[in-house]
Scaffold this active site. Structure first.
Site, PDB file in Angstrom:
ATOM      1  N   LEU A 132      49.762  11.719  14.463  1.00 36.93           N
ATOM      2  CA  LEU A 132      50.177  10.867  13.259  1.00 36.93           C
ATOM      3  C   LEU A 132      49.021  10.216  12.584  1.00 36.93           C
ATOM      4  O   LEU A 132      48.723  10.454  11.345  1.00 36.93           O
ATOM      5  CB  LEU A 132      51.305   9.824  13.760  1.00 36.93           C
ATOM      6  CG  LEU A 132      51.543   8.966  12.649  1.00 36.93           C
ATOM      7  CD1 LEU A 132      52.619   9.657  11.808  1.00 36.93           C
ATOM      8  CD2 LEU A 132      52.543   7.881  13.286  1.00 36.93           C
ATOM      9  N   THR A 133      48.225   9.537  13.329  1.00 41.73           N
ATOM     10  CA  THR A 133      46.991   8.962  12.940  1.00 41.73           C
ATOM     11  C   THR A 133      45.916   9.687  12.357  1.00 41.73           C
ATOM     12  O   THR A 133      45.507  10.815  12.504  1.00 41.73           O
ATOM     13  CB  THR A 133      46.235   8.053  13.932  1.00 41.73           C
ATOM     14  OG1 THR A 133      47.259   7.545  14.726  1.00 41.73           O
ATOM     15  CG2 THR A 133      45.375   7.130  13.504  1.00 41.73           C
ATOM     16  N   GLU A 370      49.691   2.960  19.642  1.00 45.44           N
ATOM     17  CA  GLU A 370      51.229   3.138  19.165  1.00 45.44           C
ATOM     18  C   GLU A 370      51.604   1.900  18.550  1.00 45.44           C
ATOM     19  O   GLU A 370      52.757   1.406  18.699  1.00 45.44           O
ATOM     20  CB  GLU A 370      52.115   3.242  20.464  1.00 45.44           C
ATOM     21  CG  GLU A 370      51.700   4.851  21.193  1.00 45.44           C
ATOM     22  CD  GLU A 370      52.784   4.999  22.015  1.00 45.44           C
ATOM     23  OE1 GLU A 370      53.793   5.077  21.785  1.00 45.44           O
ATOM     24  OE2 GLU A 370      52.319   5.964  22.944  1.00 45.44           O
ATOM     25  N   THR A 372      49.530  -1.719  16.777  1.00 43.19           N
ATOM     26  CA  THR A 372      48.737  -2.974  17.096  1.00 43.19           C
ATOM     27  C   THR A 372      49.778  -4.253  17.422  1.00 43.19           C
ATOM     28  O   THR A 372      50.594  -4.033  16.855  1.00 43.19           O
ATOM     29  CB  THR A 372      47.796  -3.237  16.087  1.00 43.19           C
ATOM     30  OG1 THR A 372      48.433  -3.596  15.025  1.00 43.19           O
ATOM     31  CG2 THR A 372      46.561  -2.285  15.885  1.00 43.19           C
ATOM     32  N   GLU A 374      49.707  -6.825  15.966  1.00 43.61           N
ATOM     33  CA  GLU A 374      50.082  -7.244  14.886  1.00 43.61           C
ATOM     34  C   GLU A 374      51.330  -6.478  14.101  1.00 43.61           C
ATOM     35  O   GLU A 374      52.233  -6.942  13.321  1.00 43.61           O
ATOM     36  CB  GLU A 374      48.922  -7.237  13.598  1.00 43.61           C
ATOM     37  CG  GLU A 374      47.825  -8.473  13.825  1.00 43.61           C
ATOM     38  CD  GLU A 374      46.918  -8.079  15.164  1.00 43.61           C
ATOM     39  OE1 GLU A 374      47.302  -6.729  15.497  1.00 43.61           O
ATOM     40  OE2 GLU A 374      46.226  -8.894  15.675  1.00 43.61           O
TER      41      GLU A 374
HETATM   42  C1  LIG Z   1      42.684   5.520  22.798  1.00 43.23           C
HETATM   43  C2  LIG Z   1      43.489   5.911  21.659  1.00 43.23           C
HETATM   44  C3  LIG Z   1      44.440   6.706  21.649  1.00 43.23           C
HETATM   45  C4  LIG Z   1      45.170   7.161  20.557  1.00 43.23           C
HETATM   46  N1  LIG Z   1      46.001   8.367  20.493  1.00 43.23           N
HETATM   47  C5  LIG Z   1      46.659   8.497  19.776  1.00 43.23           C
HETATM   48  C6  LIG Z   1      47.537   9.673  19.682  1.00 43.23           C
HETATM   49  O1  LIG Z   1      47.429  10.242  20.597  1.00 43.23           O
HETATM   50  N2  LIG Z   1      48.301  10.090  18.629  1.00 43.23           N
HETATM   51  C7  LIG Z   1      48.195   9.367  17.189  1.00 43.23           C
HETATM   52  O2  LIG Z   1      48.804   9.574  16.293  1.00 43.23           O
HETATM   53  N3  LIG Z   1      47.372   8.175  17.367  1.00 43.23           N
HETATM   54  C8  LIG Z   1      46.621   7.826  18.441  1.00 43.23           C
HETATM   55  N4  LIG Z   1      45.988   6.500  18.373  1.00 43.23           N
HETATM   56  C9  LIG Z   1      45.805   5.982  17.171  1.00 43.23           C
HETATM   57  C10 LIG Z   1      46.472   4.466  17.133  1.00 43.23           C
HETATM   58  O3  LIG Z   1      47.858   4.564  17.163  1.00 43.23           O
HETATM   59  C11 LIG Z   1      45.736   3.583  16.004  1.00 43.23           C
HETATM   60  O4  LIG Z   1      44.492   3.277  16.290  1.00 43.23           O
HETATM   61  C12 LIG Z   1      46.759   2.404  15.889  1.00 43.23           C
HETATM   62  O5  LIG Z   1      47.947   2.742  15.296  1.00 43.23           O
HETATM   63  C13 LIG Z   1      46.009   1.450  14.775  1.00 43.23           C
HETATM   64  O6  LIG Z   1      45.338   2.041  13.617  1.00 43.23           O
HETATM   65  P1  LIG Z   1      43.852   1.861  13.451  1.00 43.23           P
HETATM   66  O7  LIG Z   1      43.111   2.103  14.232  1.00 43.23           O
HETATM   67  O8  LIG Z   1      43.644   2.826  12.132  1.00 43.23           O
HETATM   68  O9  LIG Z   1      44.005   0.306  12.836  1.00 43.23           O
HETATM   69  P2  LIG Z   1      44.144  -0.320  11.524  1.00 43.23           P
HETATM   70  O10 LIG Z   1      45.536  -0.088  10.925  1.00 43.23           O
HETATM   71  O11 LIG Z   1      42.831   0.024  10.507  1.00 43.23           O
HETATM   72  O12 LIG Z   1      44.235  -1.763  11.604  1.00 43.23           O
HETATM   73  C14 LIG Z   1      42.956  -2.476  11.859  1.00 43.23           C
HETATM   74  C15 LIG Z   1      43.602  -3.965  12.140  1.00 43.23           C
HETATM   75  O13 LIG Z   1      44.185  -4.474  10.938  1.00 43.23           O
HETATM   76  C16 LIG Z   1      45.530  -4.845  11.200  1.00 43.23           C
HETATM   77  N5  LIG Z   1      46.442  -4.767  10.497  1.00 43.23           N
HETATM   78  C17 LIG Z   1      46.671  -3.514   9.656  1.00 43.23           C
HETATM   79  N6  LIG Z   1      47.810  -3.661   8.686  1.00 43.23           N
HETATM   80  C18 LIG Z   1      48.154  -5.015   9.141  1.00 43.23           C
HETATM   81  C19 LIG Z   1      49.385  -5.564   8.518  1.00 43.23           C
HETATM   82  N7  LIG Z   1      49.944  -5.135   7.603  1.00 43.23           N
HETATM   83  N8  LIG Z   1      49.506  -6.882   8.802  1.00 43.23           N
HETATM   84  C20 LIG Z   1      48.637  -7.472   9.473  1.00 43.23           C
HETATM   85  N9  LIG Z   1      47.635  -6.860  10.233  1.00 43.23           N
HETATM   86  C21 LIG Z   1      47.464  -5.616  10.066  1.00 43.23           C
HETATM   87  C22 LIG Z   1      45.714  -4.130  12.671  1.00 43.23           C
HETATM   88  O14 LIG Z   1      46.769  -5.019  13.525  1.00 43.23           O
HETATM   89  C23 LIG Z   1      44.270  -4.171  13.366  1.00 43.23           C
HETATM   90  O15 LIG Z   1      44.152  -5.424  13.847  1.00 43.23           O
HETATM   91  C24 LIG Z   1      45.134   6.252  19.430  1.00 43.23           C
HETATM   92  C25 LIG Z   1      44.324   5.122  19.537  1.00 43.23           C
HETATM   93  C26 LIG Z   1      43.146   5.054  20.550  1.00 43.23           C
HETATM   94  C27 LIG Z   1      42.222   4.067  20.280  1.00 43.23           C
END
Ligand SMILES: Cc1cc2nc3c(=O)[nH]c(=O)nc-3n(C[C@H](O)[C@H](O)[C@H](O)COP(=O)(O)OP(=O)(O)OC[C@H]3O[C@@H](n4cnc5c(N)ncnc54)[C@H](O)[C@@H]3O)c2cc1C
Length: 386
Positions: A132-133, A370, A372, A374
């Protein structure tokens, strides 16, 4: 026996206890001896998942008619917790395979698709990934850039997914791509893509802080053609499906967090009885005893939230709020408990000679993956306003 509300009975029955014990025994025998070796080399031990497949633990929620174990969320929580108590990174991969990839096909695939892919996934003949990401779209997945364009009876995918668990070693992936307008929650569709499909490849493998035995890579699509038969559900429903998948997935991350916290607490309690300072075990000092009491209390509260979410999910009711609460609280508890466990170990907790150093690194993924913490709070608040 604790009964709080709705569908709950928090004592594992005899069969569930046996299932939890067999997961615990497996983890002791096949995982514990290799924890640090896999962590240091970032080895994704595929053979371990094949063995777990033989035990039904890679198809926990899949009905027996499709080759699965036909169990429910209570057993699933117990299995993830017991594995993660020993090595959270193996627990993370078991969770991603079961509740993301496999469950997406089970929940939204047609009969032909279920027969085609579920028996292979449920037995771990194939390892599953779920994408998804993207680099630019994590919490706000609606803005994704990966596209799927219909050309005749085929779809052509272009773009890339980021942070995908088993992106390289996975044999099959469920991928959500944009088929409509950017930002439209009905503008995305889910597809199944098998390894070896031309135009489908794995990109960079992440070098991670923790969960290092769980493989995380990019997925790349370059003019990748797949038949319409690989589309899961209706065109435009992929994002909505994903939110439903995450309702269940978040229960598994809560379970993963319970495993981290249990492993860290067990180690800290044992150490507090062994380590002597000022002529007595450090556990005799009230400052240490109070830490352990807080850790145990928060862990119990997290466990209750997690099993409540599992019971509601088993009953087929909407679980969005309860799974977010469980995931949010349990993941934050896992970090607080791991942090205090390192503190109780003192300088030794800062070394790789004791398990708490790894729990301290692994726990952080639980507050991020899955959704954060927040985002969980946004979900919980939204359900309060509806
Ligand atoms: C080890 C690992 C395995 C993973 N496996 C998968 C997988 O199998 N499939 C998949 O699809 N994804 C996967 N992910 C992705 C994971 O789901 C995302 O990293 C997560 O959803 C956060 O997205 P981001 O890293 O882009 O952070 P961002 O969305 O960039 O967030 C950065 C910060 O901003 C905050 N933030 C963002 N929006 C808001 C808001 N509206 N209000 C307040 N705070 C906010 C967040 O809480 C965070 O603190 C994985 C990630 C990791 C690290």
């Amino acid at each position: 026996m604790i009964k709080i509300q709705r569908d709950m009975d928090f004592e594992l029955n005899e069969t569930q206890q046996m299932i939890a014990q067999s997961a615990a025994d497996f983890a002791e025998q096949y995982i514990r001896p290799h924890i640090m070796e896999w962590d240091e080399a970032q080895t994704f031990p595929v053979h371990v998942f094949k063995k777990l497949g033989e035990m039904g633990m890679m198809g926990v929620l899949v009905p027996e008619e499709y080759g699965g174990a036909g169990m429910g969320y209570i057993e699933y929580i117990a299995i993830i917790k017991e594995i993660a108590r020993v090595d959270p990174s193996i627990g993370l991969s078991v969770a991603a395979h079961n509740s993301l990839c496999t469950n997406h096909i089970f929940m939204f695939g047609n009969e032909e698709q279920k027969k085609r892919w579920l028996p292979k996934l449920a037995t771990a003949e194939w390892i599953g990934a779920w994408g998804l990401t993207e680099v630019g779209t994590g919490s706000d997945a609606r803005g994704m850039n990966t596209t799927a364009e219909k050309q005749g009876d085929e779809w052509v995918l272009n773009g890339a997914k980021n942070f995908i668990t088993h992106g390289k070693s996975g044999d099959v992936a469920v991928v959500i791509a944009r088929t409509g307008d950017k930002g439209d929650s009905h503008g995305m569709t889910a597809f199944v893509i098998e390894k070896g499909t031309p135009g489908f490849s794995a990109g960079r493998k992440e070098d991670k802080l923790g969960m290092r035995a769980s493989e995380t890579t990019e997925l790349i699509f370059e003019q990748c053609r797949i038949p319409d038969a690989n589309r899961l559900g209706e065109v435009g429903e992929g994002f909505i499906q994903s939110m439903k998948i995450l309702d269940g997935g978040r229960i598994s991350i809560a379970a993963l967090s319970l495993g981290v916290a249990t492993g860290a607490l067990d180690a800290a309690l044992k150490y507090s009885e062994e380590r002597r300072q000022f002529g007595r075990p450090i556990g005799d000092f009230q400052a240490i005893g109070f830490k352990l009491a807080d850790m145990a209390t928060e862990l119990d509260a997290a466990e209750l939230l997690t099993y409540r979410a599992g019971a509601i999910k088993n009953a087929g009711k909407r679980v969005t709020r309860e799974s977010s609460m469980a995931k949010y609280y349990a993941s934050e508890v896992s970090c607080r408990v791991a942090n205090e466990a390192v503190q109780i170990f003192g300088g030794y907790g800062y070394t790789k000679d004791f398990p708490v150093e790894k729990f301290y690194r692994d726990c952080k993924l639980c507050t991020i993956g899955e959704g954060t913490s927040e985002i969980q709070k946004l979900v919980i608040h939204k359900t309060m306003r509806n």
